[in-house]
Motif scaffolding. Structure first.
Motif, PDB file in Angstrom:
ATOM      1  N   GLU A 252      10.409  -9.476  -0.666  1.00 38.72           N
ATOM      2  CA  GLU A 252      10.506  -8.978   0.713  1.00 38.72           C
ATOM      3  C   GLU A 252      10.261  -7.474   0.784  1.00 38.72           C
ATOM      4  N   GLN A 253      10.738  -6.756  -0.218  1.00 42.28           N
ATOM      5  CA  GLN A 253      10.529  -5.310  -0.237  1.00 42.28           C
ATOM      6  C   GLN A 253       9.051  -4.983  -0.414  1.00 42.28           C
ATOM      7  N   GLU A 255       6.561  -6.897   0.535  1.00 45.02           N
ATOM      8  CA  GLU A 255       5.876  -7.252   1.779  1.00 45.02           C
ATOM      9  C   GLU A 255       5.906  -6.100   2.777  1.00 45.02           C
ATOM     10  N   ARG A 256       7.000  -5.362   2.774  1.00 45.05           N
ATOM     11  CA  ARG A 256       7.139  -4.264   3.726  1.00 45.05           C
ATOM     12  C   ARG A 256       6.186  -3.105   3.427  1.00 45.05           C
ATOM     13  N   THR A 257       5.625  -3.076   2.230  1.00 43.44           N
ATOM     14  CA  THR A 257       4.662  -2.021   1.911  1.00 43.44           C
ATOM     15  C   THR A 257       3.307  -2.281   2.560  1.00 43.44           C
ATOM     16  N   TYR A 268       3.297  -8.343  -6.066  1.00 44.07           N
ATOM     17  CA  TYR A 268       3.710  -9.357  -5.098  1.00 44.07           C
ATOM     18  C   TYR A 268       3.441 -10.764  -5.641  1.00 44.07           C
TER      19      TYR A 268
END
Length: 423
Positions: A252-253, A255-257, A268
């Protein structure tokens, strides 16, 4: 000696071995780098079951590893079976004796190397001299090459010096994020290697430190790499659900990039695969298959050519073939041997750029074949794995256990004798 072993009286076994050598407690203490009082307490059973200390003392006194392992487990070595003399000696050993040796952690890495590593984790040794960040990055790449080539014993033996260099570099530049990425990478590699050879306690320590330093770097790729290492350790501790949550948070972290760089895209995809495998071993089929489906989609974002070697800021080199190999492991973890074998049938060793991955193809397929009950094919795969990277069969505890059980239970199957000879 047999009665002491059966009673699990490790202290008296050490005392008897020491006296047989003609040593005083002070003599043994000097050889093992402990005080005479410590040896006395150890022999009297007043220190508890401190395995690292016992290993160091046993090595100093040159106690055979099988004898020490038997004492730790409270099982006397039994006479060898001689019914089938065509089978290699390792097959003829009592199964409990073999399992006790493995359980004591004495099969893969020399005891002295693990003892030195324990000391280095408790008190980081001094580096040989000043080291720049670039020099540390070069050393880390060299050690990663050892991992990729299956040289686990050499890697673990050199870890104390590498840890010393990492902390020396961090001390010279404590506020630079790139330095903490490097330090986290060193501990990631340590956790991966130690986990493979079955040094569970040390792998947990190094994985925890990898997470700590990765968070200090504030780099999402480094944090994903550390989360993956910790997830693997937690999985081997039997905490598969927690492992899944740890790696899912890293997904999830990332994905936020926005996955705007090749390093982020590769991290990922890799973390999705690890999360899927953790979910499979937690018996969460839907989650596992969802993660693997997403990993396949993520493969379309990967660069056409991956870096020739991992770098501290781009530690993952995952390819579509490696994602398919993860699917083999996921289906095996779900207990679906047929799907695991089908997923791996089209994979070939030449699709993987390191001997560690090529051997992993064979060992993962071997586990699925064992699950299906096809012993001969599983033995053939393990022999192929040994040809690629001997340490993946001989030193990787979980696979060595599979191999030992195969040759014990299927002695007359073609290839069993050859497999026994290489263990």
């Amino acid at each position: 000696m047999r009665s002491l072993i059966d009673a699990g009286n490790v202290g008296e076994v050490i005392r008897l071995a020491r006296e047989r050598r003609g040593w005083r407690q002070a003599d043994l203490g000097r050889a093992a780098c402990y005080s005479a009082a410590t040896i006395s307490r150890l022999e009297q059973g007043k220190t508890g079951l401190h395995v690292a200390k016992i290993r160091a003392v046993a090595e100093a006194i040159e106690m055979p590893p099988a004898l020490l392992a038997a004492a730790l487990l409270g099982v006397s070595p039994r006479p060898k079976v001689t019914v089938d003399t065509t089978v290699a000696p390792v097959v003829q050993e009592d199964p409990m004796r073999r399992r006790s040796l493995l359980a004591a952690g004495l099969a893969a890495v020399p005891v002295a190397a693990l003892t030195r590593l324990d000391d280095a984790l408790a008190l980081t040794p001094d580096a040989a001299g000043p080291i720049t960040r670039e020099q540390l990055a070069t050393r880390l790449r060299r050690f990663r090459t050892l991992f990729d080539s299956g040289a686990l014993r050499e890697l673990v033996t050199g870890l104390p010096a590498l840890l010393a260099d990492a902390h020396q570099a961090a001390g010279d530049a404590p506020d630079e994020p790139d330095t903490w990425v490097l330090v986290a990478g060193v501990y990631d590699l340590a956790a991966d290697a130690l986990n493979k050879v079955g040094a569970r306690e040390q792998s947990r320590i190094t994985a925890d430190r990898a997470v700590l330093y990765a968070e200090r770097s504030e780099d999402p790729v480094a944090q994903a790499a550390a989360a993956r290492s910790l997830g693997i350790v937690l999985r081997h501790e039997g905490r598969q659900v927690v492992a899944q949550h740890v790696t899912l948070r890293a997904v999830e972290q990332l994905e936020r990039t926005g996955l705007t760089t090749p390093a982020q895209a590769a991290a990922y995809a890799q973390t999705l695969c690890t999360t899927g495998y953790n979910a499979a071993l937690a018996n969460r089929r839907a989650d596992a298959l969802e993660m693997m489906a997403e990993a396949r989609k993520a493969a379309t974002r990967l660069p056409a050519r991956m870096p020739a070697a991992p770098t501290p800021d781009a530690p993952f080199r995952i390819t579509p073939a490696q994602i398919e190999l993860y699917r083999v492991g996921v289906y095996w973890g779900l207990g679906d041997a047929g799907a695991a074998i089908a997923a791996g049938e089209r994979l070939r060793p030449e699709q993987f750029d390191t001997v560690e991955r090529r051997a992993r193809l064979h060992t993962d397929m071997a586990r699925a074949l064992v699950q299906r009950g096809w012993a001969e094919q599983a033995i053939a795969r393990l022999l192929e794995a040994h040809q690629q990277a001997p340490s993946e069969v001989r030193d990787r505890t979980s696979i060595r256990n599979v191999a030992v059980q195969l040759v014990q239970q299927h002695r007359r199957v073609p290839g069993a004798r050859e497999l026994a000879a290489v263990l």
